[in-house]
Design a protein around this motif. Structure first.
Motif, PDB file in Angstrom:
ATOM      1  N   LYS A   1       2.656   3.875  -6.210  1.00  0.00           N
ATOM      2  CA  LYS A   1       3.171   3.609  -4.857  1.00  0.00           C
ATOM      3  C   LYS A   1       2.241   4.192  -3.784  1.00  0.00           C
ATOM      4  N   THR A   2       1.809   5.424  -4.004  1.00  0.00           N
ATOM      5  CA  THR A   2       0.926   6.075  -3.029  1.00  0.00           C
ATOM      6  C   THR A   2      -0.453   5.428  -3.038  1.00  0.00           C
TER       7      THR A   2
ATOM      8  N   ASP B   1       4.274   8.075   3.542  1.00  0.00           N
ATOM      9  CA  ASP B   1       4.712   8.435   2.185  1.00  0.00           C
ATOM     10  C   ASP B   1       5.851   9.454   2.321  1.00  0.00           C
TER      11      ASP B   1
ATOM     12  N   ALA C   1       5.466   4.291   1.041  1.00  0.00           N
ATOM     13  CA  ALA C   1       5.556   4.682  -0.371  1.00  0.00           C
ATOM     14  C   ALA C   1       6.742   5.626  -0.494  1.00  0.00           C
TER      15      ALA C   1
END
Ligand SMILES: Nc1ncnc2c1ncn2[C@@H]1O[C@H](COP(=O)(O)OP(=O)(O)OP(=O)(O)O)[C@@H](O)[C@H]1O
Ligand SMILES: O=C(O)C1=C[C@@H](O)[C@@H](O)[C@H](O)C1
Ligand SMILES: [Mg+2]
Length: 227
Positions: free
Chosen positions: A53-54, A70, A115
């Motif tokens: 995701k990051t 994030d 994220a």
């Protein structure tokens, strides 16, 4: 004594975060009139720890001209401590509370790639927030790959266990159906490199048609596009 010092750090960094956060908001407002390509609204990434995701989020944001945010990073900025310290002092319950607070604020931003933390979909309130404020993308990867990517990491408290594979399998079994229910788009993030994956995801985002009856301006439809 150690706990007290850490808690004081948490308090003192709240002011520091508010400053950073207001800076981030003003950055968002300065870019929102630029041509950000044809992917509208917010893109929200969900998936297991190690799904990417990051990593994917940063590259995607830079390619489609959106601001990358994030939630794990924001929580750490707000508290001034790493996630394992929050788990140690406040437990998972305390961390989840902070996660929801941060999510409530972040989803109000526009033109972001977000994220989320791997467990952000556990609370129904969070799932509703995510679906209402962007196109939700599930980055799906097999447990064996998640294990390979996370095995050396010490910053994921839920994975500090003697049997990493069993732990990931347990979380995957519990969460995979929830990720699928929450997502508008599902994409395999286990077998392809980051750049190829981002290109494919951009194509999917461009093809994605939200339903007109849903929340304006780009509330996505419940129909999933799976790879
Ligand atoms: N598509 C990919 N192919 C190969 N390696 C990847 C891919 N995506 C991510 N990685 C690697 O996997 C590791 C974990 O990725 P990342 O931190 O982005 O996961 P995450 O989903 O943000 O996890 P968390 O929920 O714990 O924040 C990193 O070392 C990253 O370089
Ligand atoms: O999957 C999870 O529950 C978590 C994932 C990380 O992103 C962090 O949010 C935290 O370590 C918890
Ligand atoms: Mg991450």
């Amino acid at each position: 004594m150690k706990n007290f010092t850490v808690l004081r750090n948490i308090q003192s960094f709240i002011g520091h975060f508010r400053y950073n956060y207001s800076m981030q908001r003003s950055r968002v407002s300065t870019i929102k009139n630029l041509d950000t390509g044809s992917v509208p609204g917010n893109v929200i990434l969900i998936g297991m720890m190690g799904a990417g995701k990051t990593t994917i989020g940063k590259l995607l944001a830079s390619q489609i001209g959106k601001t990358f945010v994030d939630t794990d990073h924001e929580i750490q900025e707000r508290t001034g401590v790493r996630i394992p310290v929050i788990f140690e002092i406040e437990g998972e319950t305390g961390f989840r509370k902070r996660e929801t607070e941060v999510l409530r604020e972040i989803v109000q931003l526009q033109n972001i790639v977000l994220a989320t933390g791997g467990g952000a979909i556990l609370r129904p309130e969070n799932r509703a927030l995510l679906r209402q404020h962007g196109t939700v993308v599930y980055l799906c990867a097999p447990v064996s790959e998640l294990q390979r990517r996370t095995r050396l990491d010490k910053n994921r408290p839920l994975l500090q266990t003697g049997n990493l594979h069993a732990r990931l399998q347990e979380l995957y079994t519990q969460r995979d159906p929830i990720y699928r229910q929450t997502a508008h788009i599902i994409i395999d993030s286990g077998r392809q490199g980051v750049r190829v994956l981002v290109q494919k995801l951009i194509q999917k985002l461009l093809q994605f048609k939200p339903e007109r009856t849903e929340h304006p301006p780009r509330q996505p439809s419940p129909n999933k596009e799976s790879e």
